[in-house]
Design a protein around this motif. Sequence first.
Motif, mmCIF file in Angstrom:
data_model
loop_
_atom_site.group_PDB
_atom_site.id
_atom_site.type_symbol
_atom_site.label_atom_id
_atom_site.label_comp_id
_atom_site.label_asym_id
_atom_site.label_seq_id
_atom_site.Cartn_x
_atom_site.Cartn_y
_atom_site.Cartn_z
ATOM 1 N N SER A 1 0.786 -1.139 0.147
ATOM 2 C CA SER A 1 0.143 0.084 0.012
ATOM 3 C C SER A 1 0.888 1.308 -0.097
ATOM 4 O O SER A 1 2.041 1.109 0.153
ATOM 5 N N SER A 2 0.316 2.300 -0.366
ATOM 6 C CA SER A 2 1.287 3.720 -0.313
ATOM 7 C C SER A 2 0.733 4.448 0.981
ATOM 8 O O SER A 2 1.059 5.636 0.850
ATOM 9 N N ASP A 3 0.214 3.982 1.949
ATOM 10 C CA ASP A 3 0.182 4.676 3.259
ATOM 11 C C ASP A 3 1.367 4.984 4.115
ATOM 12 O O ASP A 3 2.326 3.935 3.798
ATOM 13 N N GLY A 4 1.494 6.129 4.283
ATOM 14 C CA GLY A 4 2.628 6.328 5.247
ATOM 15 C C GLY A 4 2.438 5.897 6.709
ATOM 16 O O GLY A 4 1.425 5.723 6.854
ATOM 17 N N ALA A 5 3.738 6.089 7.511
ATOM 18 C CA ALA A 5 3.582 5.724 8.850
ATOM 19 C C ALA A 5 3.765 6.967 9.661
ATOM 20 O O ALA A 5 3.749 8.104 9.212
ATOM 21 N N ARG A 6 3.239 6.839 10.894
ATOM 22 C CA ARG A 6 3.241 7.838 11.668
ATOM 23 C C ARG A 6 3.958 7.652 13.050
ATOM 24 O O ARG A 6 4.153 6.302 13.427
ATOM 25 N N GLY A 7 4.417 8.615 13.733
ATOM 26 C CA GLY A 7 5.123 8.223 14.970
ATOM 27 C C GLY A 7 5.635 9.251 15.527
ATOM 28 O O GLY A 7 5.278 10.503 15.228
ATOM 29 N N PHE A 8 6.323 9.174 16.778
ATOM 30 C CA PHE A 8 6.908 10.451 17.481
ATOM 31 C C PHE A 8 8.152 11.092 16.773
ATOM 32 O O PHE A 8 8.630 12.281 17.286
ATOM 33 N N SER A 9 8.805 10.332 15.913
ATOM 34 C CA SER A 9 10.139 10.834 15.014
ATOM 35 C C SER A 9 9.251 10.699 13.736
ATOM 36 O O SER A 9 8.419 10.115 13.256
ATOM 37 N N ALA A 10 10.637 11.228 12.779
ATOM 38 C CA ALA A 10 10.261 11.049 11.389
ATOM 39 C C ALA A 10 10.046 9.373 11.047
ATOM 40 O O ALA A 10 10.772 8.697 11.305
ATOM 41 N N THR A 11 9.121 9.368 10.008
ATOM 42 C CA THR A 11 9.010 7.803 9.594
ATOM 43 C C THR A 11 8.987 7.890 7.970
ATOM 44 O O THR A 11 7.893 7.362 7.345
ATOM 45 N N PRO A 12 10.186 7.809 7.398
ATOM 46 C CA PRO A 12 10.043 8.115 5.792
ATOM 47 C C PRO A 12 10.084 6.755 5.329
ATOM 48 O O PRO A 12 10.062 5.733 5.978
ATOM 49 N N GLY A 13 9.507 6.600 4.101
ATOM 50 C CA GLY A 13 9.370 5.246 3.572
ATOM 51 C C GLY A 13 8.238 4.512 3.634
ATOM 52 O O GLY A 13 7.253 4.986 4.318
#
Length: 372
Positions: A281-293
């Motif tokens: 899927s093309s969903d991004g990730a989330r979190g307390f810091s950067a989550t690239p890719g």
Amino acid sequence: MANLTELQTPLVVVDAPAMRRNITRMAEAAAAGGKLLRPHGKTHKSGWIAREQIAAGAVGMTCAKPGEAEVFAAAEIQDIRIAYPISPTYAPRILSLMDGVRISTIVDDLEVAGGWSDAMVAAGRRLEVLVKIDVGTHRCGVDPRQRDALGFIERVSGMPGLDLRGLLSHAGHSYAAGSVEEIADVARAEAAMMAELVEGCRARGVALEEVSVGSTPTALVSATLDGITELRPGNYVFHDRTQVGLGVVDWPGCALRVHASVTTFPAPDRLVLDCGSKVLSSDGARGFSATPGFGVILGPDGQPDPGLLIERLSEEHAVVRVTGPTRLRIGDRVTVVPNHSCVVANLTNLYVVAEGDTVLETCKVDARGLVN
């Protein structure tokens, strides 16, 4: 038994021990807090996994759409809640489901609630409903800060053909939190808002038996809070990169993985995997810091490989930027933790259920694509 390395990639693999640990952990937390557990099945869309959750102590299943409810009913799940504001045009399907299982749903609009009332009166039936409360996500629900929520609840309670069970919320804004403590604050604020509404309804003579909350990031905190009767987390059964990013779980707790192969290595700083957007899927990730890719490639130690970044997806290709030394060559296999396991589940026909590299079985994703 087959070995995972004998199967062609890409594969969507369920780590059976990790999944069962996740199921047990949430069931035990709910029981310890005196809460009922009704997992959201939109994450896995599988009758087999739903039965695993029921066997561990869940009282029933939550789903998003009638199609999922029909699949869970066929899997002999006896108590199903559709936590989505479905239209009364679905009444024939809901009535059919009511012949075999206990069904409940939500309302957040008086016209829609009236339509369900009319449909149930015409059928000589009664439908259990909960009023959806917007506790901060600002998606669906009655927002007490902008509308007369108590008046809304009172009017629904008087509609013929409807049995008002209580209130339901989803703290989806917990995914935007900046720390574990902020997630806990979201859970506490949700519980406080729901408790205030319950007390206000009681003062008006409207008794509410259920207060149902959902969200994997907040679930373990919500399990400890007073006034809540039911938890509806979904993603916890698999977890994913986002849950790691939010401090909910560590990498070994991610039970859904994508196994992929290097198909080409066209430049020293670029390789391609066979798991494009139709798998990850093309969903991004989330979190307390950067989550690239678009997912995380794990190294041999089970931790993210810092030299590999899935920076771009097309339908069949995952383009990986190579920023450090790598032993990977064409034909080698990698394990990817996806950003969002719920979407990955809906993109595959089968789970390969494994323990280590040993394939235990394959499991059909029964409700794949059922979005109405």
